[in-house]
Design a protein around this motif. Structure first.
Motif, PDB file in Angstrom:
ATOM      1  N   ILE A   1      15.633  32.102  42.158  1.00 35.20           N
ATOM      2  CA  ILE A   1      14.859  30.860  42.183  1.00 35.20           C
ATOM      3  C   ILE A   1      15.773  29.665  42.440  1.00 35.20           C
ATOM      4  O   ILE A   1      15.440  28.760  43.216  1.00 35.20           O
ATOM      5  N   GLY A   2      16.945  29.646  41.831  1.00 38.50           N
ATOM      6  CA  GLY A   2      17.904  28.572  42.073  1.00 38.50           C
ATOM      7  C   GLY A   2      18.373  28.539  43.515  1.00 38.50           C
ATOM      8  O   GLY A   2      18.521  27.468  44.119  1.00 38.50           O
TER       9      GLY A   2
ATOM     10  N   MET B   1      16.348  43.229  46.332  1.00 33.50           N
ATOM     11  CA  MET B   1      15.306  43.875  45.535  1.00 33.50           C
ATOM     12  C   MET B   1      14.157  42.930  45.201  1.00 33.50           C
ATOM     13  O   MET B   1      13.133  43.359  44.683  1.00 33.50           O
ATOM     14  N   SER B   2      14.299  41.644  45.520  1.00 31.39           N
ATOM     15  CA  SER B   2      13.283  40.675  45.133  1.00 31.39           C
ATOM     16  C   SER B   2      12.085  40.628  46.065  1.00 31.39           C
ATOM     17  O   SER B   2      11.072  40.051  45.736  1.00 31.39           O
ATOM     18  N   GLY B   3      12.191  41.189  47.271  1.00 26.97           N
ATOM     19  CA  GLY B   3      11.025  41.232  48.141  1.00 26.97           C
ATOM     20  C   GLY B   3      11.282  40.671  49.530  1.00 26.97           C
ATOM     21  O   GLY B   3      12.413  40.416  49.930  1.00 26.97           O
ATOM     22  N   ALA B   4      10.209  40.461  50.263  1.00 25.00           N
ATOM     23  CA  ALA B   4      10.270  39.970  51.635  1.00 25.00           C
ATOM     24  C   ALA B   4      10.705  38.500  51.661  1.00 25.00           C
ATOM     25  O   ALA B   4      10.597  37.793  50.664  1.00 25.00           O
TER      26      ALA B   4
ATOM     27  N   LEU C   1      17.331  41.848  30.487  1.00 22.92           N
ATOM     28  CA  LEU C   1      18.178  40.659  30.602  1.00 22.92           C
ATOM     29  C   LEU C   1      18.740  40.513  32.012  1.00 22.92           C
ATOM     30  O   LEU C   1      18.793  39.401  32.548  1.00 22.92           O
ATOM     31  N   LEU C   2      19.142  41.619  32.618  1.00 22.42           N
ATOM     32  CA  LEU C   2      19.654  41.558  33.988  1.00 22.42           C
ATOM     33  C   LEU C   2      18.567  41.155  34.978  1.00 22.42           C
ATOM     34  O   LEU C   2      18.819  40.381  35.910  1.00 22.42           O
ATOM     35  N   ALA C   3      17.353  41.659  34.797  1.00 23.14           N
ATOM     36  CA  ALA C   3      16.238  41.274  35.671  1.00 23.14           C
ATOM     37  C   ALA C   3      15.939  39.785  35.533  1.00 23.14           C
ATOM     38  O   ALA C   3      15.675  39.099  36.530  1.00 23.14           O
ATOM     39  N   LEU C   4      15.984  39.274  34.335  1.00 17.36           N
ATOM     40  CA  LEU C   4      15.768  37.847  34.106  1.00 17.36           C
ATOM     41  C   LEU C   4      16.862  37.016  34.771  1.00 17.36           C
ATOM     42  O   LEU C   4      16.583  35.998  35.423  1.00 17.36           O
ATOM     43  N   LEU C   5      18.096  37.451  34.663  1.00 21.39           N
ATOM     44  CA  LEU C   5      19.209  36.742  35.283  1.00 21.39           C
ATOM     45  C   LEU C   5      19.094  36.735  36.808  1.00 21.39           C
ATOM     46  O   LEU C   5      19.294  35.703  37.456  1.00 21.39           O
TER      47      LEU C   5
END
Length: 122
Positions: free
Chosen positions: A31-32, A106-109, A21-25
């Protein structure tokens, strides 16, 4: 006696589901955040093209685009943003391209976002 076993089961299930759930949030927020930056770039290029059709020269349009990005709270304002302004006889073109970091590291470059607007002189 069965009620105590059920409470422990719910705690274990919650512990297993919470990371998902935290990863989805985090993904939804990232994205927003990027979509907000994309809309800001689109509006800045549109505003620059509109200024070019009103008779401003390329330097003034460039300053207008930078002022729009600063006023809209585009953060971080990249120093290496590529803003190209072309004013030809028939049309004005403003192209903006820049790298935007993800909100969560943590999402990337960083991702490259861009917008291009063309308007013709009236």
């Amino acid at each position: 006696m069965r009620m105590n076993k059920r409470r422990g089961q719910a705690m274990v299930e919650f512990a297993l589901v919470l990371p998902l759930l935290l990863a989805l949030l985090v993904g939804i927020v990232d994205i927003g955040y990027l979509y907000n930056h994309q809309l800001t770039l689109t509006n800045a290029s549109r505003e620059g093209a509109r200024m070019g059709t009103l008779g401003h020269d390329e330097a003034e349009v460039l300053d207008d685009v930078k002022a729009y990005l600063t006023a809209s709270g585009f953060t971080p304002m990249p120093a290496d943003a590529d803003i190209d302004v072309t004013i030809a006889n028939e049309q004005v073109e403003v192209a903006i391209s820049t790298e935007v970091p993800w909100l969560f590291a943590m999402s990337g470059a960083p991702i490259t976002l861009g917008a291009t607007t063309r308007m013709r002189h009236e």
